[in-house]
Design a protein around this motif. Sequence first.
Motif, short mmCIF file in Angstrom:
data_model
loop_
_atom_site.label_atom_id
_atom_site.label_comp_id
_atom_site.label_asym_id
_atom_site.label_seq_id
_atom_site.Cartn_x
_atom_site.Cartn_y
_atom_site.Cartn_z
N TRP A 166 -9.65 -3.84 1.06
CA TRP A 166 -9.27 -2.98 0.33
C TRP A 166 -7.73 -2.76 0.85
O TRP A 166 -7.57 -2.77 2.00
N ASN A 231 -7.60 1.56 5.60
CA ASN A 231 -8.80 0.88 5.33
C ASN A 231 -9.40 0.30 6.96
O ASN A 231 -8.72 0.75 7.95
N SER A 285 -13.73 2.95 4.74
CA SER A 285 -12.36 3.45 4.79
C SER A 285 -12.48 4.52 6.00
O SER A 285 -13.51 5.13 6.34
#
Length: 610
Positions: A166, A231, A285
């Motif tokens: 991500w 992330n 995350s």
Amino acid sequence: MKVKSTRRSIRRKVIIFGYRILSPLFLFIVLFLCFHSFRAKFSDIRDKSKTSAHSIALNMKLMQDEIKQLSTYIGVDNDIRSIFLSDKINEMNANPILWMDVARIEKLQTLIALNGNIKSFALYPENGVQPYLRGMDGTVNIHSVEDVRRTREYARTMNSLYGMYWCSVPKSRFGTFEINRQDKIVFYREIYGIYDKIPLCFMAIALNREQFKKICQASITSRGESCIVFNSDGEELCSIDNYNNELRKYIRKNIITSFNEQNNFFSFYYKGNYVSCCKLDEYGSVVCDIISLKAYKIFFLQQFLIYLYVLILILLSLYVLLKIMSKYITKPLYKLSEGITKFAEGDFTQHVKIYDDDEIGDVAKAFNKMVSDIQSLINENYVIKMKEKENELASLQSQINPHFLYNTLNSLYWQAVDHNNETLADNIFSLSRLFQLVLSRGKQEILVENEFELIERYLEVQKMRFNTKLQYAILLDDRIKKQKFSKLLLQPFVENSIEHGFSNKTSECNLMISGKLVDDRMVFEIKDSGIGMSQEDIQSLFTGEKKVDHNRVGGYAIKNIIDRIKILYGDEGIVQIDSVPGEGTSVKITVPFSEDLTAGENDGKENSDS
């Protein structure tokens, strides 16, 4: 030089001492409440930060899991995988509607449309088949997998543990886009073969970053609160109202790498900020909720001022209360002081008014009694002088009486001898000797053997009363005969046995008196076969609470003897009384033995002749 007076009135002292005692207490209470209020607020801040971080992390996870599930669907769909696994590259690339014909991409397009957050979608088969590209906001993706492989995003994805990555792609940066019109958060994933680790397809799903910010904003309700989302590699995905780069660096360096399966939550203070970081899964995350304590500076100041005003109000109220109390206390004292002053000036008729039945009232009563007593003493002073004359005469008379008694008993003794009445002569001699031993020329200390002779003479006199019913035995250790001993410590116990133990007994009365040396202590025992005593009566002998039911030797007399032993010998003087009702009583007296208290020959002789 004039010396300044330091005299303080009682009213002033009451106020001063009241403040000294109560002010620290009130100050402590106010400070405690202030501290408790601050602590409660800090606790609310901590709880709010932790709750916000967890809530944001949970919503992020739900949204990201939806994208991961979509990517997983692509990886397991047989029609789509057939394109990834095909070796007919040229034939497939010749078909302009390849993805519609072979992959039946309509279902995938429906899923993308239902999601609503996806702004672009790209599939790059690793075998060279033409990619599937879709942009919903005017975004244009790179058209060839070869160009994608040269991007940083592709390298980070391939080097990641699970082939997923991500990252944030601002509109000023392109990444895997040729045209990027909005800030995006892009999910990159590499699809691998099911049974091997061969790359099949590189996937890029871009989402609107504003949706991530909305998730953060929904949970931020406190003043000075902000949020940063990273992330798993520590790269920032989005943030809300925070520009503290130093804090960002600290989180990347110390917090991101600390998460593991056991620890998925961290909270800490950092330079005026309370930070809560949450990571719900290993590759998810990291959400950091930040609350700046500086935003609460006004609140803490207001709370401090409120408690300060409360303290000032309490102290002012305390002053008024102490002043009223001091007036109530000092009024009778002023009257008492006035009376004492007049009394000191010679007015012996002073009597002060008693206001209350308390300590001050007791002092007033005592003062009134003292005045009355002094008046009585003044009136009776001449009587005391007359009594002194009478006491002097009585003292002279007490010195004459013993000699008169000895001479009288001596005359009776010789009369009995002249009439050949030996029994009467022995009894008169025993009585005369008894009086001599009791008086002992006024001495308080005699020899142990003299005390035992005194007891023997006393028992010989008592035999006139009991005749053959009284039987006694006297045993004395030769080692303690010459030991000095306080007069009349044993005789009262012997008398108690006769008067109490034998007074109502018709059978033979046995009495044994012994003295011996045991471990540097003299142990004397008076043991009788009398009527005995209950434990209550024994206790009364030690406490003197009630008298034993006889006339000559009562509980108070024995209590006085016990007290004398304690005074003379301290803890080393021990009196032990054991008795069984109907069987008899045993009294043991233990006192220390000392060679220094042993009389010499002259002392012994003098005491024997006394």
